[in-house]
Scaffold this motif. Structure first.
Motif, PDB file in Angstrom:
ATOM      1  N   GLY A  77      44.133   7.942  18.471  1.00  0.00           N
ATOM      2  CA  GLY A  77      43.758   6.295  18.523  1.00  0.00           C
ATOM      3  C   GLY A  77      44.366   5.784  19.662  1.00  0.00           C
ATOM      4  N   ILE A  78      45.316   6.181  20.494  1.00  0.00           N
ATOM      5  CA  ILE A  78      45.675   5.314  21.651  1.00  0.00           C
ATOM      6  C   ILE A  78      44.878   5.867  22.836  1.00  0.00           C
ATOM      7  N   THR A  79      44.478   4.619  23.313  1.00  0.00           N
ATOM      8  CA  THR A  79      43.647   4.746  24.624  1.00  0.00           C
ATOM      9  C   THR A  79      44.541   4.760  25.939  1.00  0.00           C
ATOM     10  N   PRO A  80      44.409   5.775  26.755  1.00  0.00           N
ATOM     11  CA  PRO A  80      45.178   5.786  27.869  1.00  0.00           C
ATOM     12  C   PRO A  80      44.593   4.520  29.041  1.00  0.00           C
ATOM     13  N   SER A  81      45.630   3.754  29.405  1.00  0.00           N
ATOM     14  CA  SER A  81      45.349   2.498  30.394  1.00  0.00           C
ATOM     15  C   SER A  81      45.864   2.805  31.856  1.00  0.00           C
ATOM     16  N   PRO A  82      44.951   2.394  32.568  1.00  0.00           N
ATOM     17  CA  PRO A  82      45.243   2.317  34.201  1.00  0.00           C
ATOM     18  C   PRO A  82      46.459   1.554  34.282  1.00  0.00           C
ATOM     19  N   LEU A  83      46.831   0.455  33.456  1.00  0.00           N
ATOM     20  CA  LEU A  83      47.930  -0.244  33.744  1.00  0.00           C
ATOM     21  C   LEU A  83      49.180   0.204  32.897  1.00  0.00           C
ATOM     22  N   THR A  84      49.103   1.173  32.241  1.00  0.00           N
ATOM     23  CA  THR A  84      49.994   1.663  31.273  1.00  0.00           C
ATOM     24  C   THR A  84      50.260   0.746  30.069  1.00  0.00           C
ATOM     25  N   ASP A  85      49.049   0.122  29.697  1.00  0.00           N
ATOM     26  CA  ASP A  85      48.808  -1.011  28.653  1.00  0.00           C
ATOM     27  C   ASP A  85      48.406  -0.456  27.408  1.00  0.00           C
ATOM     28  N   GLU A  86      49.100   0.789  26.965  1.00  0.00           N
ATOM     29  CA  GLU A  86      48.549   1.412  25.867  1.00  0.00           C
ATOM     30  C   GLU A  86      48.882   0.506  24.595  1.00  0.00           C
ATOM     31  N   ASP A  87      48.040   0.380  23.642  1.00  0.00           N
ATOM     32  CA  ASP A  87      48.403  -0.246  22.275  1.00  0.00           C
ATOM     33  C   ASP A  87      48.761   0.647  21.328  1.00  0.00           C
ATOM     34  N   PHE A  88      49.905   0.664  20.972  1.00  0.00           N
ATOM     35  CA  PHE A  88      50.218   1.764  19.967  1.00  0.00           C
ATOM     36  C   PHE A  88      49.920   1.236  18.516  1.00  0.00           C
ATOM     37  N   ALA A  89      49.547  -0.126  18.302  1.00  0.00           N
ATOM     38  CA  ALA A  89      49.237  -0.399  17.053  1.00  0.00           C
ATOM     39  C   ALA A  89      47.768   0.324  16.763  1.00  0.00           C
ATOM     40  N   ALA A  90      47.208   0.926  17.635  1.00  0.00           N
ATOM     41  CA  ALA A  90      45.907   1.529  17.274  1.00  0.00           C
ATOM     42  C   ALA A  90      46.263   2.728  16.858  1.00  0.00           C
ATOM     43  N   ALA A  91      47.620   3.541  17.168  1.00  0.00           N
ATOM     44  CA  ALA A  91      47.811   4.978  16.810  1.00  0.00           C
ATOM     45  C   ALA A  91      47.637   5.339  15.210  1.00  0.00           C
ATOM     46  N   LEU A  92      47.185   6.475  14.961  1.00  0.00           N
ATOM     47  CA  LEU A  92      46.938   6.733  13.453  1.00  0.00           C
ATOM     48  C   LEU A  92      47.289   8.248  13.433  1.00  0.00           C
ATOM     49  N   PHE A  93      48.164   8.545  12.475  1.00  0.00           N
ATOM     50  CA  PHE A  93      48.530   9.921  11.948  1.00  0.00           C
ATOM     51  C   PHE A  93      47.397  10.715  11.073  1.00  0.00           C
ATOM     52  N   THR A  94      46.860  11.632  11.324  1.00  0.00           N
ATOM     53  CA  THR A  94      45.568  12.263  10.866  1.00  0.00           C
ATOM     54  C   THR A  94      46.120  13.432   9.657  1.00  0.00           C
TER      55      THR A  94
END
Length: 559
Positions: A542-559
């Protein structure tokens, strides 16, 4: 973070080295708390509703005063900005403001704010709250005006309402007006290329005015450089601050049930300080769910084991600097062109960089508006290089001093010695003899390069702060720079012109022209854009890598 990234905030501090500012992962712990041994093992608390991310030490959690990326990684989850970068990109997009626009003068930015947004303390987010934050930063007292304390404000807006030091200039910020509860207007003293991209900086995230008042956010605690608010920030983000166990160097966040956007999928988020050398094993042992700046040599093995190695889009440029003032040969354009043709950049990428690196045609990455594919490309051509050397009067050969650093790695400089050796071999094949001079990164190498008196060639890089081409160009070429030892009044004037244009659309063609001109002048040869990477556990998505190190951890999901 295994190493500090030099140049990230190169322009931010007159009193501290640029390498110690935004991305200083190994910085000391926050003032006001005892420090635990960096080697202390993280607790095995990772569960289906708890995500543990390993990182470097944390300085302070007031984003306006945070000088390091590790602290800002945390505050990004707790506080939000008016404008944010698009996921995985550097393009300015709506954040707390649904829309943003600039007037015809390029000096007044209008933000239409999201409605129904609440701070974590239950107070309402509105235009008055926006202005309270901007006015606070503008009126920072002398104690918070040090270059390594309020570096972000100084880099973007310059000075303050009342400057405490003569080194500070006039402020670019003029005023903030709450036209109505849903409309904030920020007026500048002049148009600037910094906006709207600079509004995405996490340092300009909006805090609860109530929390700022109650925690005396502008008064440093006795014995500390920072106010108490830096220990417990209050924002509007998907996670709210819970605790900071300074002796254990652990910050705990919890999903905010009243969040205005998509709710965080993992309830508990823990940022744990772990020594860089121990993070890989901690991941393998299941004690953490991820970490940043994965070593070059670890990326492929971790991926082969099923871990998610996420490569960020490269947001930096490695270049081969050419000092025109130290050697008369280098003042000749034919010699600089010969150097550019001599270098085999494709081989450099293949042998010295990880997957995801790209050849640099411009001094900024392709993902920024203004990138120009039609500049002089200087493909590898040793015969052409020899021809140009002969035309410049150096057919019999040329000897140059080539400085390169040791005791440092960067995403744009993963292996300085290997990169030097590859480039030196290319240059020798074209008739340029090279004397390699290896220096310790700090202070020897930084001093030698910045003073420009001892070297002919050198390796260095620039990393962008936000999504604007001028941030790359301006850091390097906006004025005479001893590093390159060249002066071009027309180039400086054109850079000043584009920096004073408030309309992003009007800036783009000028950037394209400037890129073409820089590749004609060749104060340096752009070589590569080097990516860094983070790694996540096998069952974490769920985490999208960002060129600005602006990763959104709220999108993370355990499967």
């Amino acid at each position: 973070m295994a190493a500090m990234r030099a140049r990230r905030w190169r322009i931010w501090s007159a009193t501290a080295t640029a390498a110690a500012l935004l991305l200083a992962a190994g910085c000391t712990g926050g003032d006001g708390g005892p420090a635990a041994p960096a080697s202390s093992a993280p607790p095995a608390v990772s569960t289906e509703d708890t995500l543990v991310f390993a990182m470097g030490e944390i300085r302070i959690l007031d984003p306006a005063l945070s000088p390091d990326a590790e602290s800002l990684r945390i505050t990004r989850q707790v506080l939000e900005t008016l404008v944010q970068a698009e996921p995985g990109a550097a393009v300015a997009a709506p954040g707390l403001a649904e829309t943003f626009s600039v007037d015809g003068t390029g000096t007044v930015w209008t933000f239409r704010l999201r409605q129904g947004v609440k701070f974590h303390d239950g107070t309402a987010f509105d235009a008055a709250a926006v202005c309270a934050n901007f006015e606070r930063w503008h009126r920072f007292p002398a104690a918070l005006q040090a270059g390594d304390v309020s570096a972000a404000w100084q880099a973007v807006f310059g000075g303050f309402a009342k400057n405490a030091s003569s080194r500070l200039g006039a402020s670019l910020f003029k005023s903030c007006t709450a036209a109505d509860p849903a409309t904030a207007q920020i007026a500048l003293t002049r148009p600037s290329s910094r906006f709207p991209a600079a509004f995405t900086l996490p340092s300009f995230a909006i805090s609860s005015p109530k929390a700022l008042r109650e925690q005396l956010a502008d008064k440093p605690v006795a014995g500390s450089r920072y106010p108490a608010y830096g220990n417990s920030p209050v924002g509007t983000g998907p996670y709210r601050f819970v605790s900071w166990d300074k002796p254990g160097r652990k910050v705990e966040l919890e999903a905010f049930e009243g969040y205005h956007g998509t709710a965080a999928k993992v309830k508990h988020l823990v940022f744990q300080t772990v020594e860089a050398a121990r993070r890989k094993q901690a991941l393998l042992d299941g004690k953490i769910d991820g970490y940043d700046l994965v070593a070059f040599e670890d990326r492929k093995p971790l991926a082969e084991q099923g871990f998610h190695v996420l490569t960020r889009p490269a947001f930096n440029t490695l270049y081969l600097g050419i000092n025109q003032s130290g050697n008369p040969a280098l003042a000749k354009p034919e010699v600089r062109q010969a150097i550019a043709y001599a270098v085999d950049r494709q081989r450099l990428l293949a042998e010295a960089f990880p997957e995801g690196a790209k050849l640099a045609l411009n001094f900024h990455p392709e993902l920024l508006p203004g990138w120009n594919p039609d500049v002089a490309a200087y493909p590898h051509d040793p015969a052409k290089a020899k021809e140009l050397l002969a035309a410049a009067g150096y057919g019999g050969g040329l000897k140059l001093r080539f400085h390169y650093p040791r005791d440092v790695t960067r995403p744009y400089l993963p292996d300085p010695k290997k990169i030097f050796e590859l480039l030196a071999a290319d240059l020798r094949a074209a008739g340029i003899e090279v004397e390699g001079i290896e220096l310790r990164w700090t202070p020897n190498y930084l001093n030698a390069v910045s003073k420009g008196k001892a070297h002919d060639l050198h390796l260095y890089g620039v990393t962008g702060n936000y999504g604007e081409a001028y941030d790359f160009m301006g850091q390097l070429f906006a004025k005479p720079n001893a590093e390159f030892g060249f002066t071009d009044a027309d180039l400086f004037a054109r850079l000043k012109e584009v920096d004073g244009i408030g309309d992003p659309g009007r800036r783009r063609p000028l950037y394209e022209q400037l890129n073409a001109r820089l590749l004609e002048l060749l104060p340096a040869v752009p070589l590569a854009h080097g990516p860094d990477a983070l790694v996540l556990d096998k069952n974490l998505i769920g985490i999208t890598p960002s060129p600005l190190t602006d990763e959104d951890f709220a999108a993370a999901l355990f499967t």
